[in-house]
Design a protein around this motif. Sequence first.
Motif, PDB file in Angstrom:
ATOM      1  N   LEU A  92     -36.700 -13.671 -64.781  1.00  0.00           N
ATOM      2  CA  LEU A  92     -36.171 -12.795 -65.825  1.00  0.00           C
ATOM      3  C   LEU A  92     -37.211 -12.557 -66.916  1.00  0.00           C
ATOM      4  CD1 LEU A  92     -32.521 -14.121 -66.235  1.00  0.00           C
ATOM      5  CD2 LEU A  92     -33.206 -11.893 -65.335  1.00  0.00           C
ATOM      6  N   SER A  93     -37.916 -13.608 -67.276  1.00  0.00           N
ATOM      7  CA  SER A  93     -38.962 -13.485 -68.287  1.00  0.00           C
ATOM      8  C   SER A  93     -40.033 -12.501 -67.833  1.00  0.00           C
ATOM      9  CB  SER A  93     -39.581 -14.852 -68.570  1.00  0.00           C
ATOM     10  OG  SER A  93     -40.644 -14.747 -69.459  1.00  0.00           O
ATOM     11  N   SER A 107     -27.403  -3.473 -68.832  1.00  0.00           N
ATOM     12  CA  SER A 107     -26.645  -3.435 -67.580  1.00  0.00           C
ATOM     13  C   SER A 107     -26.837  -4.724 -66.780  1.00  0.00           C
ATOM     14  CB  SER A 107     -27.070  -2.237 -66.725  1.00  0.00           C
ATOM     15  OG  SER A 107     -26.738  -1.038 -67.362  1.00  0.00           O
ATOM     16  N   ALA A 108     -28.066  -5.236 -66.761  1.00  0.00           N
ATOM     17  CA  ALA A 108     -28.344  -6.477 -66.031  1.00  0.00           C
ATOM     18  C   ALA A 108     -27.590  -7.652 -66.647  1.00  0.00           C
ATOM     19  CB  ALA A 108     -29.850  -6.752 -66.011  1.00  0.00           C
ATOM     20  N   LEU A 112     -24.597  -9.922 -64.946  1.00  0.00           N
ATOM     21  CA  LEU A 112     -24.592 -11.391 -64.892  1.00  0.00           C
ATOM     22  C   LEU A 112     -23.307 -11.948 -65.494  1.00  0.00           C
ATOM     23  CD1 LEU A 112     -28.297 -12.191 -65.798  1.00  0.00           C
ATOM     24  CD2 LEU A 112     -27.192 -12.476 -63.586  1.00  0.00           C
ATOM     25  N   GLY A 113     -22.832 -11.341 -66.573  1.00  0.00           N
ATOM     26  CA  GLY A 113     -21.557 -11.749 -67.158  1.00  0.00           C
ATOM     27  C   GLY A 113     -20.410 -11.532 -66.194  1.00  0.00           C
ATOM     28  N   PHE A 114     -20.427 -10.413 -65.481  1.00  0.00           N
ATOM     29  CA  PHE A 114     -19.410 -10.117 -64.474  1.00  0.00           C
ATOM     30  C   PHE A 114     -19.416 -11.176 -63.375  1.00  0.00           C
ATOM     31  CE2 PHE A 114     -18.740  -8.143 -60.267  1.00  0.00           C
ATOM     32  CZ  PHE A 114     -17.377  -7.841 -60.362  1.00  0.00           C
ATOM     33  N   GLN A 118     -16.460 -13.863 -62.343  1.00  0.00           N
ATOM     34  CA  GLN A 118     -15.952 -13.977 -60.981  1.00  0.00           C
ATOM     35  C   GLN A 118     -15.979 -15.432 -60.518  1.00  0.00           C
ATOM     36  OE1 GLN A 118     -18.222 -11.272 -58.464  1.00  0.00           O
ATOM     37  NE2 GLN A 118     -16.319 -10.166 -58.046  1.00  0.00           N
ATOM     38  N   ASN A 119     -17.062 -16.124 -60.809  1.00  0.00           N
ATOM     39  CA  ASN A 119     -17.177 -17.534 -60.425  1.00  0.00           C
ATOM     40  C   ASN A 119     -16.138 -18.384 -61.138  1.00  0.00           C
ATOM     41  OD1 ASN A 119     -19.266 -17.213 -58.574  1.00  0.00           O
ATOM     42  ND2 ASN A 119     -20.845 -17.531 -60.104  1.00  0.00           N
ATOM     43  N   MET A 120     -15.901 -18.115 -62.407  1.00  0.00           N
ATOM     44  CA  MET A 120     -14.868 -18.866 -63.135  1.00  0.00           C
ATOM     45  C   MET A 120     -13.483 -18.595 -62.556  1.00  0.00           C
ATOM     46  SD  MET A 120     -15.895 -19.139 -67.159  1.00  0.00           S
ATOM     47  CE  MET A 120     -16.188 -17.433 -67.499  1.00  0.00           C
TER      48      MET A 120
END
Length: 125
Positions: A92-93, A107-108, A112-114, A118-120
């Motif tokens: 990412l860096s 958007s990226a 990642l938040g989405f 989903q995992n939670m």
Amino acid sequence: MTATLIGERIKQLREKKKMTQNDVAIAVDKSRSDIAAYETKGTVPHIETIAKLADLFHVSIDYLAGRTEDPYQLYSIDEELTPEQKQVIYRLSDLLKEDLRCEDLKSAVDFLGFLSQQNMNRKKI
């Protein structure tokens, strides 16, 4: 910390960024001969110059000084991350250094938040 290791790292990082000794000298407010002396004669830069060099090359001072092999060591959260997570952070860096539009970065992060959400939700099932 050895003077030769600091010099080797400065040269390696300078060449990786395709910079001349003069380019580096201007960026850290030193002479070209000072940079040459760091790289070849074992002259140790002053701590303020080491900090400027670390900032210029986006590495840690500890990396320049030979205290770590990890040029991007994440001190604040390093112990909490797995090697795989660290690799993602480094990637990412690298991506952030490229010419990405702010909208693309947002958007990226949103994506990642989405994925995190989903995992939670999966864990709740």
